[in-house]
Design a protein around this motif. Structure first.
Motif, PDB file in Angstrom:
ATOM      1  N   ALA A 555       0.833  -1.198   0.000  1.00 12.25           N
ATOM      2  CA  ALA A 555       0.000   0.000   0.000  1.00 12.25           C
ATOM      3  C   ALA A 555       0.869   1.249   0.000  1.00 12.25           C
ATOM      4  CB  ALA A 555      -0.913   0.000   1.226  1.00 12.25           C
ATOM      5  N   THR A 556       0.252   2.346  -0.401  1.00 18.77           N
ATOM      6  CA  THR A 556       0.944   3.627  -0.430  1.00 18.77           C
ATOM      7  C   THR A 556       1.196   4.114   0.994  1.00 18.77           C
ATOM      8  OG1 THR A 556      -0.204   4.167  -2.474  1.00 18.77           O
ATOM      9  CG2 THR A 556       0.823   5.987  -1.278  1.00 18.77           C
ATOM     10  N   PRO A 557       2.410   4.579   1.296  1.00 18.06           N
ATOM     11  CA  PRO A 557       2.663   5.110   2.651  1.00 18.06           C
ATOM     12  C   PRO A 557       1.760   6.297   2.948  1.00 18.06           C
ATOM     13  CG  PRO A 557       4.728   4.730   1.485  1.00 18.06           C
ATOM     14  CD  PRO A 557       3.643   4.570   0.474  1.00 18.06           C
ATOM     15  N   ILE A 558       1.204   6.316   4.160  1.00 13.92           N
ATOM     16  CA  ILE A 558       0.362   7.425   4.626  1.00 13.92           C
ATOM     17  C   ILE A 558       0.998   7.990   5.887  1.00 13.92           C
ATOM     18  CG2 ILE A 558      -1.909   8.126   5.452  1.00 13.92           C
ATOM     19  CD1 ILE A 558      -3.112   5.847   3.862  1.00 13.92           C
ATOM     20  N   VAL A 559       1.309   9.293   5.870  1.00 17.07           N
ATOM     21  CA  VAL A 559       1.919   9.971   7.009  1.00 17.07           C
ATOM     22  C   VAL A 559       0.904  10.947   7.593  1.00 17.07           C
ATOM     23  CG1 VAL A 559       3.774  11.473   7.798  1.00 17.07           C
ATOM     24  CG2 VAL A 559       4.237   9.733   6.060  1.00 17.07           C
ATOM     25  N   ALA A 560       0.598  10.796   8.879  1.00 15.80           N
ATOM     26  CA  ALA A 560      -0.298  11.743   9.540  1.00 15.80           C
ATOM     27  C   ALA A 560       0.397  13.093   9.646  1.00 15.80           C
ATOM     28  CB  ALA A 560      -0.671  11.231  10.927  1.00 15.80           C
ATOM     29  N   MET A 561      -0.302  14.147   9.260  1.00 19.19           N
ATOM     30  CA  MET A 561       0.215  15.505   9.419  1.00 19.19           C
ATOM     31  C   MET A 561      -0.868  16.283  10.148  1.00 19.19           C
ATOM     32  SD  MET A 561       1.740  18.134   6.563  1.00 19.19           S
ATOM     33  CE  MET A 561       0.126  18.611   5.967  1.00 19.19           C
ATOM     34  N   THR A 562      -0.717  16.369  11.483  1.00 16.15           N
ATOM     35  CA  THR A 562      -1.822  16.836  12.308  1.00 16.15           C
ATOM     36  C   THR A 562      -1.316  17.572  13.533  1.00 16.15           C
ATOM     37  OG1 THR A 562      -3.668  16.052  13.681  1.00 16.15           O
ATOM     38  CG2 THR A 562      -1.823  14.564  13.413  1.00 16.15           C
ATOM     39  N   ALA A 563      -2.204  18.386  14.098  1.00 19.77           N
ATOM     40  CA  ALA A 563      -1.900  19.050  15.361  1.00 19.77           C
ATOM     41  C   ALA A 563      -2.192  18.149  16.553  1.00 19.77           C
ATOM     42  CB  ALA A 563      -2.716  20.335  15.486  1.00 19.77           C
ATOM     43  N   ASN A 564      -2.709  16.947  16.324  1.00 19.86           N
ATOM     44  CA  ASN A 564      -2.914  15.962  17.395  1.00 19.86           C
ATOM     45  C   ASN A 564      -1.576  15.290  17.690  1.00 19.86           C
ATOM     46  OD1 ASN A 564      -5.598  16.619  17.257  1.00 19.86           O
ATOM     47  ND2 ASN A 564      -6.214  14.794  16.143  1.00 19.86           N
ATOM     48  N   VAL A 565      -0.927  15.712  18.759  1.00 18.09           N
ATOM     49  CA  VAL A 565       0.448  15.255  19.012  1.00 18.09           C
ATOM     50  C   VAL A 565       0.601  14.504  20.328  1.00 18.09           C
ATOM     51  CG1 VAL A 565       1.470  17.081  17.623  1.00 18.09           C
ATOM     52  CG2 VAL A 565       0.998  17.500  20.054  1.00 18.09           C
ATOM     53  N   LEU A 566      -0.505  14.255  21.038  1.00 18.13           N
ATOM     54  CA  LEU A 566      -0.393  13.488  22.276  1.00 18.13           C
ATOM     55  C   LEU A 566      -0.038  12.040  21.946  1.00 18.13           C
ATOM     56  CD1 LEU A 566      -3.499  14.842  24.210  1.00 18.13           C
ATOM     57  CD2 LEU A 566      -1.122  15.518  24.484  1.00 18.13           C
ATOM     58  N   PRO A 567       0.678  11.346  22.831  1.00 17.29           N
ATOM     59  CA  PRO A 567       1.092   9.964  22.540  1.00 17.29           C
ATOM     60  C   PRO A 567      -0.066   9.056  22.167  1.00 17.29           C
ATOM     61  CG  PRO A 567       2.242  10.775  24.471  1.00 17.29           C
ATOM     62  CD  PRO A 567       1.240  11.826  24.116  1.00 17.29           C
ATOM     63  N   GLU A 568      -1.192   9.190  22.896  1.00 21.83           N
ATOM     64  CA  GLU A 568      -2.323   8.328  22.576  1.00 21.83           C
ATOM     65  C   GLU A 568      -2.934   8.669  21.216  1.00 21.83           C
ATOM     66  OE1 GLU A 568      -3.700  11.495  25.594  1.00 21.83           O
ATOM     67  OE2 GLU A 568      -1.966  10.191  25.239  1.00 21.83           O
ATOM     68  N   GLN A 569      -2.835   9.950  20.824  1.00 21.82           N
ATOM     69  CA  GLN A 569      -3.332  10.339  19.509  1.00 21.82           C
ATOM     70  C   GLN A 569      -2.430   9.798  18.396  1.00 21.82           C
ATOM     71  OE1 GLN A 569      -3.361  14.574  20.312  1.00 21.82           O
ATOM     72  NE2 GLN A 569      -5.588  14.596  20.588  1.00 21.82           N
ATOM     73  N   ILE A 570      -1.122   9.821  18.640  1.00 27.13           N
ATOM     74  CA  ILE A 570      -0.181   9.252  17.658  1.00 27.13           C
ATOM     75  C   ILE A 570      -0.433   7.749  17.527  1.00 27.13           C
ATOM     76  CG2 ILE A 570       2.258   8.818  17.176  1.00 27.13           C
ATOM     77  CD1 ILE A 570       2.898  11.431  18.634  1.00 27.13           C
ATOM     78  N   ALA A 571      -0.643   7.071  18.670  1.00 26.84           N
ATOM     79  CA  ALA A 571      -0.908   5.629  18.636  1.00 26.84           C
ATOM     80  C   ALA A 571      -2.188   5.325  17.860  1.00 26.84           C
ATOM     81  CB  ALA A 571      -1.009   5.087  20.066  1.00 26.84           C
ATOM     82  N   THR A 572      -3.196   6.190  17.985  1.00 32.13           N
ATOM     83  CA  THR A 572      -4.441   5.988  17.252  1.00 32.13           C
ATOM     84  C   THR A 572      -4.211   6.110  15.751  1.00 32.13           C
ATOM     85  OG1 THR A 572      -5.712   6.879  19.114  1.00 32.13           O
ATOM     86  CG2 THR A 572      -6.811   6.822  16.981  1.00 32.13           C
ATOM     87  N   CYS A 573      -3.381   7.065  15.356  1.00 31.80           N
ATOM     88  CA  CYS A 573      -3.061   7.231  13.932  1.00 31.80           C
ATOM     89  C   CYS A 573      -2.392   5.963  13.383  1.00 31.80           C
ATOM     90  CB  CYS A 573      -2.144   8.429  13.727  1.00 31.80           C
ATOM     91  SG  CYS A 573      -2.914  10.030  14.057  1.00 31.80           S
ATOM     92  N   LEU A 574      -1.423   5.446  14.100  1.00 30.81           N
ATOM     93  CA  LEU A 574      -0.716   4.252  13.646  1.00 30.81           C
ATOM     94  C   LEU A 574      -1.646   3.046  13.621  1.00 30.81           C
ATOM     95  CD1 LEU A 574       2.681   4.710  15.537  1.00 30.81           C
ATOM     96  CD2 LEU A 574       2.120   5.368  13.194  1.00 30.81           C
TER      97      LEU A 574
END
Length: 606
Positions: A555-574
């Motif tokens: 699949a195409t790489p998808i990089v989150a680019m967001t102001a949500n920077v809390l650890p739990e928010q990063i974990a949700t993105c992944l």
């Protein structure tokens, strides 16, 4: 018969024989000599012999009878003594039983807890009078009630199941349940059930009123729920405020950076753009400090130990503040001891501490130099790392040294007004170092400068070899085709302005639905995905893209680019299927590094 017994018998018989013989001899003398006056008839020897022959068996028989009577007397006396003792022991035991019964009755009548005995057939055998205080029913009324009268069917069935699992003489089982009193009010009881181990099958039940404890538990549970709600509200507020602050800062810092690098500005405009960029970075630093400190106070700091190079850390931190230091005419020196070995600690967190020290040193030093010094003491496969930052700045007054690491502390109000800042950096640093079981401190002379230091202990480590396939930097010939999914038009324009000079073709979509459709219609080397968007958010869009790509296996790489920077928010993105995370405000260097790292690669599903 033993010789000793014979000797005893002879000894006891001799007096009787002597008495009989003496009497016979005396009678013979009196009759023949004194009365008959016939000495010729007097034969003492014959009398002696005859009397001995007659007296000995007679005396022996009489002695035996006397001894038998004595034994009978002794046996009767012993029997009477034993009987008397038995009577006294029975009287004593009866008195003790009556006393125990009285005590048990007194205890049962005055128990605050309720004690009950149940027969194997399920009938009440005994109930203590305390039942009236607990339930309002008199003892007679309670004894007549059916077992399930005061509880719900579910509670009754649960207790019956509990009783069914008991073993005679085994440990008791307890249960809490709600009961209805005689007046209709509800109470909570805690009962302990046990089967007596005497084979009778009797069930012993002790119950106590725990209504107040239950109310307290409910109050605590409610308070905990309120606290958790408040904590969640605080977290949501911090997350929302962080997002709302970072979103405009993205445009301000980003375009200020673009303008600063532009060659079309005159000197005055370039200086003004520099002021904008400095002010924006200061505001971003405040936002980051508040966010970090809130997480630390909530106990949200989780260390992530990994091998790192302390010397490289010091050089990297110094490089980050070098531009600001040079702008003030300051010199930054880095001194590391010889043979500084890699360690297994949370390097990024230590970098944060060292960077806080350096930022403060640059802020509070008008002229002179700043020195970063690292030293290491190795012992038994572990090491103590000491880091120190020394400046020639304003120093700290003695009366402020004790609270310099407290939150919102900046020596005094005049310093805060003059130099700005939240006073959270050192408080954050102290919490990080203490979380590592280390020490932190400061040595300072007012007007001459300060030395901020920390010491942490950790195991030595080996650094992993660098990856051989590191992504090459972007240039004008990169030919990268990128999809930017972003609802903010200013941010879309900013990212295009940052990337297009490096040969990156940027196609945009203003929400998740448009992003999914763009992926369906075209091919891209990389997707930059915002998270909070109208119509469809970035997490949902990522899941739909991954589902659409489906059976292809890559699949195409998808990089989150967001102001949500809390650890739990990063974990949700992944967890949603994204491969990496870029926080807003966007750092141009990190953006270019991420595009270079992920473009041309594929995301291989596990």
């Amino acid at each position: 018969m033993s010789p000793a017994v014979w000797k005893d018998r002879i000894f006891k018989t001799a007096p009787t024989v002597a008495l009989i013989v003496g009497a016979a001899m005396a009678v013979d003398y009196v009759v023949n000599i004194l009365l008959l006056k016939a000495p010729e008839v007097y034969t003492p020897f014959t009398t002696l012999l005859v009397s001995l022959v007659v007296a000995t068996p007679l005396a022996y028989w009489m002695t035996r009878q006397r001894l038998r009577l004595e034994r009978l007397r002794d046996d009767l006396s012993a029997s009477l003594d034993a009987r008397q003792k038995a009577i006294e022991e029975a009287d004593r035991r009866r008195a003790e039983a009556e006393k125990a019964e009285s005590l048990y009755r007194l205890l049962g009548d005055n128990l605050t807890d309720h004690v009950a005995l149940w027969s194997p057939t399920g009938e009440r055998v005994y109930s203590s009078p305390s039942i009236q205080r607990i339930t309002g029913y008199t003892l007679e009324e309670f004894m007549a009630l059916p077992p399930q009268a005061m509880v719900s069917k579910a509670a009754f069935d649960s207790v019956q199941k509990l009783i069914g699992g008991l073993t005679p003489g085994g440990p008791p089982a307890t249960a809490d349940y709600e009961c209805t009193r005689k007046d209709g009010s509800s109470i909570w009881l805690e009962s302990a059930y046990s089967l007596l181990g005497d084979g009778s099958g009797i069930l012993l039940v002790t119950s106590r009123d725990i209504t107040e404890r239950k109310r307290l538990e409910l109050d605590i549970a409610k308070a905990l729920e309120l606290a958790e709600t408040a904590s969640a509200a605080k977290s949501d507020f911090l997350a929302n405020m962080t997002h709302e602050l970072r979103t405009p800062l993205t445009a301000i810092i980003g375009f200020a950076e673009v303008l600063r690098r532009s060659r079309g500005l005159n000197q005055t405009a370039a200086r003004q753009v520099g002021h904008i960029l400095d002010a924006s970075n200061t505001l971003l630093s405040v936002v980051n400090d508040v966010l970090d400190f809130s997480r630390l106070e909530a106990g949200g700091l989780e260390l992530d130990p990994a091998p790192f190079d302390p010397a490289a850390m010091a050089s990297s931190c110094a490089a980050l503040v070098e531009e600001r230091a040079v702008a003030k005419g300051l010199v930054i020196k880095v001194k590391t001891g010889r043979g500084l070995k890699p360690m297994n600690l949370d390097g990024p967190r230590l970098s944060q501490v060292l960077l806080n020290f350096l930022s403060n040193a640059v802020k509070f030093t008008a002229h002179g130099e700043i020195t970063v010094a690292l030293s290491q003491k190795v012992e038994d496969g572990a090491a103590i790392l000491r880091g120190a930052v020394t400046d020639t700045g304003i120093g700290i007054a003695p009366e402020h040294l004790d609270n310099i690491f407290d939150r919102f502390s900046q020596a005094d109000a005049a310093v805060s007004r003059r130099f700005g800042g939240t006073g959270l950096g050192l408080a954050i640093s102290r919490r990080i170092v203490e979380r590592m079981d280390g020490q932190i401190g400061v040595d300072s002379v007012e007007g001459q400068g300060s030395t901020f230091w920390f010491e942490v202990r950790g195991p030595l480590a080996e650094l992993a070899a660098p990856e051989a396939d590191a992504a090459p930097p972007l240039d004008g010939e990169a030919g990268v085709r990128l999809l930017l999914v972003e609802d903010n038009a200013v941010n879309r324009e900013l990212v295009k302005a940052m990337l297009e000079p490096f040969g990156v073709e940027v196609e945009t979509a203003n929400d998740g639905v448009a992003g999914v459709e763009a992926m369906r219609q075209g091919q891209f080397d990389l997707v930059l995905m915002d998270v909070q968007m109208p119509v469809m958010d970035g997490l949902t869009a990522t899941r739909e893209i991954r589902a659409m790509e489906g059976a292809r296996g890559a699949a195409t790489p998808i990089v989150a680019m967001t102001a949500n920077v809390l650890p739990e928010q990063i974990a949700t993105c992944l967890a949603a299927g994204m491969d990496d995370h870029l926080g807003k405000p966007i750092n141009p260097t990190k953006l270019l590094e991420a595009v270079a790292r992920w473009s041309g690669r594929t995301h291989t599903k596990p």
